[in-house]
Design an enzyme around this catalytic site. Structure first.
Site, PDB file in Angstrom:
ATOM      1  N   HIS A   1      -1.704  -5.367   1.848  1.00 49.40           N
ATOM      2  CA  HIS A   1      -3.109  -6.278   1.649  1.00 49.40           C
ATOM      3  C   HIS A   1      -2.475  -7.471   1.073  1.00 49.40           C
ATOM      4  CE1 HIS A   1      -7.144  -7.392   0.743  1.00 49.40           C
ATOM      5  NE2 HIS A   1      -6.613  -7.588  -0.435  1.00 49.40           N
TER       6      HIS A   1
ATOM      7  N   ASN B   1      -2.133  -0.129   7.619  1.00 48.17           N
ATOM      8  CA  ASN B   1      -1.406  -1.439   7.762  1.00 48.17           C
ATOM      9  C   ASN B   1      -0.630  -2.108   6.688  1.00 48.17           C
ATOM     10  OD1 ASN B   1      -3.440  -2.155   5.948  1.00 48.17           O
ATOM     11  ND2 ASN B   1      -4.516  -3.644   7.105  1.00 48.17           N
TER      12      ASN B   1
ATOM     13  N   TYR C   1     -11.790  -2.860  -3.320  1.00 45.44           N
ATOM     14  CA  TYR C   1     -12.591  -3.102  -1.923  1.00 45.44           C
ATOM     15  C   TYR C   1     -14.071  -2.701  -1.953  1.00 45.44           C
ATOM     16  CZ  TYR C   1      -8.053  -2.778   0.067  1.00 45.44           C
ATOM     17  OH  TYR C   1      -6.693  -2.861   0.530  1.00 45.44           O
TER      18      TYR C   1
ATOM     19  N   LYS D   1       0.838  -1.155   0.080  1.00 49.92           N
ATOM     20  CA  LYS D   1      -0.106   0.002  -0.120  1.00 49.92           C
ATOM     21  C   LYS D   1       0.854   1.190  -0.155  1.00 49.92           C
ATOM     22  CE  LYS D   1      -3.715  -2.444   2.378  1.00 49.92           C
ATOM     23  NZ  LYS D   1      -4.576  -2.329   3.633  1.00 49.92           N
TER      24      LYS D   1
ATOM     25  N   ARG E   1      -1.010 -14.780   4.029  1.00 46.79           N
ATOM     26  CA  ARG E   1      -1.612 -14.338   5.208  1.00 46.79           C
ATOM     27  C   ARG E   1      -0.998 -14.510   6.582  1.00 46.79           C
ATOM     28  NH1 ARG E   1      -6.151 -11.068   4.472  1.00 46.79           N
ATOM     29  NH2 ARG E   1      -7.359 -12.013   6.397  1.00 46.79           N
TER      30      ARG E   1
ATOM     31  N   GLU F   1      -9.721 -10.332  -7.238  1.00 47.86           N
ATOM     32  CA  GLU F   1      -8.811  -9.024  -6.969  1.00 47.86           C
ATOM     33  C   GLU F   1      -7.611  -9.023  -7.816  1.00 47.86           C
ATOM     34  OE1 GLU F   1      -7.460  -9.198  -2.777  1.00 47.86           O
ATOM     35  OE2 GLU F   1      -9.788  -9.346  -1.941  1.00 47.86           O
TER      36      GLU F   1
ATOM     37  N   ARG G   1       2.869  -6.639   9.193  1.00 48.98           N
ATOM     38  CA  ARG G   1       2.388  -5.810   9.785  1.00 48.98           C
ATOM     39  C   ARG G   1       2.827  -5.509  11.297  1.00 48.98           C
ATOM     40  NH1 ARG G   1      -3.248  -7.849   7.256  1.00 48.98           N
ATOM     41  NH2 ARG G   1      -3.617  -6.412   5.696  1.00 48.98           N
TER      42      ARG G   1
ATOM     43  N   THR H   1      -4.802  -7.949  10.605  1.00 52.45           N
ATOM     44  CA  THR H   1      -5.335  -6.728   9.762  1.00 52.45           C
ATOM     45  C   THR H   1      -4.893  -5.432  10.649  1.00 52.45           C
ATOM     46  OG1 THR H   1      -7.154  -7.919   8.979  1.00 52.45           O
ATOM     47  CG2 THR H   1      -7.171  -5.440   8.483  1.00 52.45           C
TER      48      THR H   1
ATOM     49  N   PHE I   1     -15.183   2.637   7.273  1.00 52.54           N
ATOM     50  CA  PHE I   1     -14.140   2.795   6.899  1.00 52.54           C
ATOM     51  C   PHE I   1     -13.875   2.777   5.585  1.00 52.54           C
ATOM     52  CE2 PHE I   1     -14.441  -1.622   7.786  1.00 52.54           C
ATOM     53  CZ  PHE I   1     -13.758  -2.316   6.331  1.00 52.54           C
TER      54      PHE I   1
HETATM   55  P1  CMP Z   1      -7.118  -4.970   4.114  1.00 44.55           P
HETATM   56  O1  CMP Z   1      -6.308  -6.247   4.261  1.00 44.55           O
HETATM   57  O2  CMP Z   1      -6.469  -4.074   3.032  1.00 44.55           O
HETATM   58  O3  CMP Z   1      -8.448  -4.857   3.948  1.00 44.55           O
HETATM   59  C1  CMP Z   1      -9.523  -3.918   4.229  1.00 44.55           C
HETATM   60  C2  CMP Z   1      -8.609  -2.657   4.661  1.00 44.55           C
HETATM   61  O4  CMP Z   1      -9.647  -1.714   5.244  1.00 44.55           O
HETATM   62  C3  CMP Z   1      -7.869  -3.194   5.665  1.00 44.55           C
HETATM   63  O5  CMP Z   1      -6.835  -3.862   5.077  1.00 44.55           O
HETATM   64  C4  CMP Z   1      -7.513  -1.761   6.678  1.00 44.55           C
HETATM   65  O6  CMP Z   1      -6.397  -1.212   5.855  1.00 44.55           O
HETATM   66  C5  CMP Z   1      -8.758  -1.179   6.275  1.00 44.55           C
HETATM   67  N1  CMP Z   1      -9.633  -0.741   7.360  1.00 44.55           N
HETATM   68  C6  CMP Z   1      -9.678   0.188   8.276  1.00 44.55           C
HETATM   69  N2  CMP Z   1     -10.557   0.086   8.963  1.00 44.55           N
HETATM   70  C7  CMP Z   1     -10.812  -1.222   9.201  1.00 44.55           C
HETATM   71  C8  CMP Z   1     -11.827  -1.931   9.981  1.00 44.55           C
HETATM   72  N3  CMP Z   1     -12.576  -1.406  11.038  1.00 44.55           N
HETATM   73  N4  CMP Z   1     -12.067  -3.200   9.606  1.00 44.55           N
HETATM   74  C9  CMP Z   1     -11.240  -3.907   8.760  1.00 44.55           C
HETATM   75  N5  CMP Z   1     -10.550  -3.297   7.985  1.00 44.55           N
HETATM   76  C10 CMP Z   1     -10.382  -1.813   8.077  1.00 44.55           C
END
Ligand code: CMP
Length: 152
Positions: A118, A115, A52, A12, A88, A129, A105, A94, A60
């Site tokens: 992805h 974070n 997304y 990212k 993963r 994706e 992370r 996450t 969010f």
């Molecule tokens: P990612 O694995 O890219 O998937 C969705 C993204 O949304 C997550 O990582 C975070 O960067 C972002 N995000 C922000 N807030 C939240 C939340 N409350 N729950 C999950 N993802 C979030």
């Protein structure tokens, strides 16, 4: 059952801006995963919203789209036995704050909202994706010379 699969991974904008590309790609390579496609681009609002789409309507979503479009990102396709699970595990939870030390992370992030990386959470989602960023013909085939030692 273990099988060779592809997964979708994206460094990212914070990972790129913080100069972490090399460090993160090194971890992916060192694990034994094979990078089979890669791009470096500033993600458009349209692409980010497609990637997304499952989060549309969540609180969010808008901040997430702003974050993802705020600077260059590095989407890639990674292959290996159980690659979805392998990546993963490599990246951690996450929420960077809860991610274990030793994970990407866990080592490079402080929050849920920034974070660093992805990765797809299933083979099905990986297919959806990776199709956002790559055409099938942009995914290459080659052998890593250590495959005979990575796998039985
Ligand atoms: P990612 O694995 O890219 O998937 C969705 C993204 O949304 C997550 O990582 C975070 O960067 C972002 N995000 C922000 N807030 C939240 C939340 N409350 N729950 C999950 N993802 C979030």
């Amino acid at each position: 059952m273990s099988e060779f699969v592809r997964t979708f991974v994206m460094l990212k904008p914070d990972a790129v801006a913080r100069g972490l590309i090399g460090e993160i790609i090194t971890r992916i390579e060192r694990k034994g995963l094979k990078i089979v496609a890669m791009k470096f681009l500033q993600v458009s609002k349209e692409l980010a919203e497609t990637q997304y789409a499952v989060h549309k309507g969540k609180s969010f979503f808008e901040p997430l789209i702003e974050y993802i479009t705020s600077g260059p990102s590095l989407p890639m396709v990674v292959e290996g036995k159980n690659a979805v699970q392998a990546v993963r595990t490599l990246i951690g939870k996450t929420n960077s704050l809860e991610a274990n030390p030793g994970t990407i992370r866990g080592d490079f992030g402080m929050t849920l909202e920034r974070n660093v990386i992805h990765a797809a959470d299933s083979v099905e989602n990986a297919k959806i994706e990776m199709a956002v960023y790559f055409k099938e013909e942009e995914i290459v085939k080659y052998k890593r010379i250590d495959e005979q030692w990575l796998y039985e």
